[in-house]
Design a protein around this motif. Structure first.
Motif, PDB file in Angstrom:
ATOM      1  N   GLN A  21      14.545  10.244  19.273  1.00 34.27           N
ATOM      2  CA  GLN A  21      15.200   9.260  18.407  1.00 34.27           C
ATOM      3  C   GLN A  21      15.065   9.597  16.926  1.00 34.27           C
ATOM      4  O   GLN A  21      16.008   9.428  16.159  1.00 34.27           O
ATOM      5  N   ASP A  22      13.876  10.056  16.510  1.00 26.30           N
ATOM      6  CA  ASP A  22      13.608  10.283  15.094  1.00 26.30           C
ATOM      7  C   ASP A  22      13.682  11.753  14.689  1.00 26.30           C
ATOM      8  O   ASP A  22      13.482  12.075  13.517  1.00 26.30           O
ATOM      9  N   LEU A  23      13.903  12.630  15.657  1.00 23.10           N
ATOM     10  CA  LEU A  23      13.914  14.082  15.435  1.00 23.10           C
ATOM     11  C   LEU A  23      12.601  14.573  14.823  1.00 23.10           C
ATOM     12  O   LEU A  23      12.563  15.553  14.096  1.00 23.10           O
ATOM     13  N   ASP A  24      11.510  13.874  15.142  1.00 25.81           N
ATOM     14  CA  ASP A  24      10.161  14.270  14.727  1.00 25.81           C
ATOM     15  C   ASP A  24       9.564  15.082  15.871  1.00 25.81           C
ATOM     16  O   ASP A  24       8.777  14.579  16.671  1.00 25.81           O
ATOM     17  N   ILE A  25       9.966  16.355  15.954  1.00 29.24           N
ATOM     18  CA  ILE A  25       9.618  17.192  17.094  1.00 29.24           C
ATOM     19  C   ILE A  25       8.285  17.887  16.841  1.00 29.24           C
ATOM     20  O   ILE A  25       8.148  18.665  15.898  1.00 29.24           O
ATOM     21  N   LYS A  26       7.316  17.580  17.695  1.00 33.15           N
ATOM     22  CA  LYS A  26       5.997  18.204  17.646  1.00 33.15           C
ATOM     23  C   LYS A  26       5.725  18.803  19.019  1.00 33.15           C
ATOM     24  O   LYS A  26       5.847  18.122  20.028  1.00 33.15           O
ATOM     25  N   THR A  27       5.380  20.075  19.045  1.00 30.74           N
ATOM     26  CA  THR A  27       5.102  20.714  20.323  1.00 30.74           C
ATOM     27  C   THR A  27       3.697  20.356  20.802  1.00 30.74           C
ATOM     28  O   THR A  27       2.827  19.998  20.019  1.00 30.74           O
ATOM     29  N   ALA A  28       3.515  20.473  22.110  1.00 29.13           N
ATOM     30  CA  ALA A  28       2.218  20.186  22.731  1.00 29.13           C
ATOM     31  C   ALA A  28       2.089  21.035  23.979  1.00 29.13           C
ATOM     32  O   ALA A  28       3.088  21.470  24.557  1.00 29.13           O
ATOM     33  N   THR A  29       0.860  21.259  24.383  1.00 29.52           N
ATOM     34  CA  THR A  29       0.609  21.910  25.664  1.00 29.52           C
ATOM     35  C   THR A  29       0.465  20.813  26.704  1.00 29.52           C
ATOM     36  O   THR A  29      -0.340  19.898  26.552  1.00 29.52           O
ATOM     37  N   PHE A  47       2.440  23.988  30.576  1.00 33.78           N
ATOM     38  CA  PHE A  47       3.637  24.243  29.773  1.00 33.78           C
ATOM     39  C   PHE A  47       3.211  24.345  28.313  1.00 33.78           C
ATOM     40  O   PHE A  47       2.741  23.369  27.722  1.00 33.78           O
ATOM     41  N   VAL A  48       3.365  25.519  27.738  1.00 30.74           N
ATOM     42  CA  VAL A  48       2.873  25.804  26.395  1.00 30.74           C
ATOM     43  C   VAL A  48       3.981  25.594  25.365  1.00 30.74           C
ATOM     44  O   VAL A  48       5.120  26.003  25.576  1.00 30.74           O
ATOM     45  N   ASN A  49       3.603  24.966  24.255  1.00 39.15           N
ATOM     46  CA  ASN A  49       4.538  24.641  23.173  1.00 39.15           C
ATOM     47  C   ASN A  49       5.759  23.885  23.710  1.00 39.15           C
ATOM     48  O   ASN A  49       6.901  24.219  23.421  1.00 39.15           O
ATOM     49  N   ALA A  50       5.487  22.848  24.455  1.00 37.99           N
ATOM     50  CA  ALA A  50       6.550  22.032  25.044  1.00 37.99           C
ATOM     51  C   ALA A  50       6.975  20.931  24.074  1.00 37.99           C
ATOM     52  O   ALA A  50       6.200  20.488  23.227  1.00 37.99           O
ATOM     53  N   TRP A  51       8.246  20.508  24.225  1.00 36.73           N
ATOM     54  CA  TRP A  51       8.749  19.371  23.456  1.00 36.73           C
ATOM     55  C   TRP A  51       9.764  18.636  24.312  1.00 36.73           C
ATOM     56  O   TRP A  51      10.388  19.217  25.198  1.00 36.73           O
ATOM     57  N   PRO A  52       9.912  17.326  24.078  1.00 36.07           N
ATOM     58  CA  PRO A  52      10.859  16.539  24.868  1.00 36.07           C
ATOM     59  C   PRO A  52      12.298  16.938  24.554  1.00 36.07           C
ATOM     60  O   PRO A  52      12.692  16.999  23.390  1.00 36.07           O
ATOM     61  N   LYS A  53      13.050  17.227  25.596  1.00 38.24           N
ATOM     62  CA  LYS A  53      14.448  17.614  25.437  1.00 38.24           C
ATOM     63  C   LYS A  53      15.369  16.430  25.770  1.00 38.24           C
ATOM     64  O   LYS A  53      16.392  16.230  25.126  1.00 38.24           O
ATOM     65  N   LYS A  54      14.975  15.648  26.789  1.00 36.35           N
ATOM     66  CA  LYS A  54      15.782  14.508  27.209  1.00 36.35           C
ATOM     67  C   LYS A  54      14.864  13.483  27.854  1.00 36.35           C
ATOM     68  O   LYS A  54      13.937  13.842  28.586  1.00 36.35           O
ATOM     69  N   TRP A  55      15.114  12.206  27.576  1.00 35.32           N
ATOM     70  CA  TRP A  55      14.330  11.116  28.156  1.00 35.32           C
ATOM     71  C   TRP A  55      15.303  10.059  28.648  1.00 35.32           C
ATOM     72  O   TRP A  55      16.267   9.722  27.955  1.00 35.32           O
ATOM     73  N   ALA A  56      15.076   9.538  29.847  1.00 31.21           N
ATOM     74  CA  ALA A  56      15.945   8.501  30.403  1.00 31.21           C
ATOM     75  C   ALA A  56      15.147   7.653  31.384  1.00 31.21           C
ATOM     76  O   ALA A  56      14.110   8.079  31.897  1.00 31.21           O
ATOM     77  N   VAL A  57      15.639   6.444  31.626  1.00 28.32           N
ATOM     78  CA  VAL A  57      15.052   5.574  32.645  1.00 28.32           C
ATOM     79  C   VAL A  57      16.138   5.217  33.646  1.00 28.32           C
ATOM     80  O   VAL A  57      17.324   5.237  33.331  1.00 28.32           O
ATOM     81  N   SER A  58      15.704   4.885  34.858  1.00 30.97           N
ATOM     82  CA  SER A  58      16.659   4.489  35.891  1.00 30.97           C
ATOM     83  C   SER A  58      17.275   3.136  35.533  1.00 30.97           C
ATOM     84  O   SER A  58      16.785   2.427  34.650  1.00 30.97           O
ATOM     85  N   ASP A  59      18.328   2.779  36.227  1.00 31.88           N
ATOM     86  CA  ASP A  59      19.016   1.519  35.974  1.00 31.88           C
ATOM     87  C   ASP A  59      18.136   0.327  36.319  1.00 31.88           C
ATOM     88  O   ASP A  59      17.350   0.366  37.265  1.00 31.88           O
ATOM     89  N   LEU A  74      11.557  18.548  29.725  1.00 24.38           N
ATOM     90  CA  LEU A  74      10.855  19.310  28.701  1.00 24.38           C
ATOM     91  C   LEU A  74      11.494  20.665  28.472  1.00 24.38           C
ATOM     92  O   LEU A  74      11.978  21.300  29.407  1.00 24.38           O
ATOM     93  N   ALA A  75      11.468  21.103  27.234  1.00 24.91           N
ATOM     94  CA  ALA A  75      11.727  22.496  26.894  1.00 24.91           C
ATOM     95  C   ALA A  75      10.352  23.070  26.550  1.00 24.91           C
ATOM     96  O   ALA A  75       9.460  22.338  26.135  1.00 24.91           O
ATOM     97  N   TYR A  76      10.151  24.361  26.738  1.00 19.86           N
ATOM     98  CA  TYR A  76       8.833  24.941  26.493  1.00 19.86           C
ATOM     99  C   TYR A  76       8.972  26.428  26.215  1.00 19.86           C
ATOM    100  O   TYR A  76       9.971  27.054  26.571  1.00 19.86           O
ATOM    101  N   GLN A  77       7.939  26.974  25.591  1.00 17.87           N
ATOM    102  CA  GLN A  77       7.943  28.402  25.259  1.00 17.87           C
ATOM    103  C   GLN A  77       7.712  29.229  26.520  1.00 17.87           C
ATOM    104  O   GLN A  77       8.424  30.180  26.789  1.00 17.87           O
ATOM    105  N   TYR A  78       6.665  28.891  27.285  1.00 15.03           N
ATOM    106  CA  TYR A  78       6.399  29.557  28.565  1.00 15.03           C
ATOM    107  C   TYR A  78       5.479  28.672  29.378  1.00 15.03           C
ATOM    108  O   TYR A  78       4.949  27.677  28.870  1.00 15.03           O
TER     109      TYR A  78
END
Length: 83
Positions: A21-29, A47-59, A74-78
């Motif tokens: 939402q805020d484009l405040d992207i911080k990677t995490a393991t 998952f190393v240097n991961a960041w959220p790519k998409k978040w959703a909830v069911s109906d 998640l997207a991640y480096q490796y």
């Protein structure tokens, strides 16, 4: 993609919302551990240097008592797998 029942005030949810939402992207393991029926670890994924790519909830459905499922992609480096 990780899935779980929606949790109130989780650090994972706050991290995801900040990135998406805020484009405040911080990677995490991120460590994900697969457990057996007795809750003993079978395999661990890291998952190393991961960041959220998409978040959703069911109906939501007011006519049923189904659990709301949170989905986090998640997207991640490796990644590594430890057994």
């Amino acid at each position: 993609i990780l899935k779980r029942g929606l949790a109130k005030d989780s650090k994972l949810g706050a991290w995801s919302r900040a990135a998406i939402q805020d484009l405040d992207i911080k990677t995490a393991t991120i460590w994900v551990t697969l457990l057996n029926d007795e809750h003993q670890p079978l395999q661990t994924y890291c998952f190393v240097n991961a960041w959220p790519k998409k978040w959703a909830v069911s109906d939501f459905n007011a006519e049923s008592s189904d659990i709301v499922i949170e989905n986090l992609e998640l997207a991640y480096q490796y990644y590594t797998v430890n057994s």
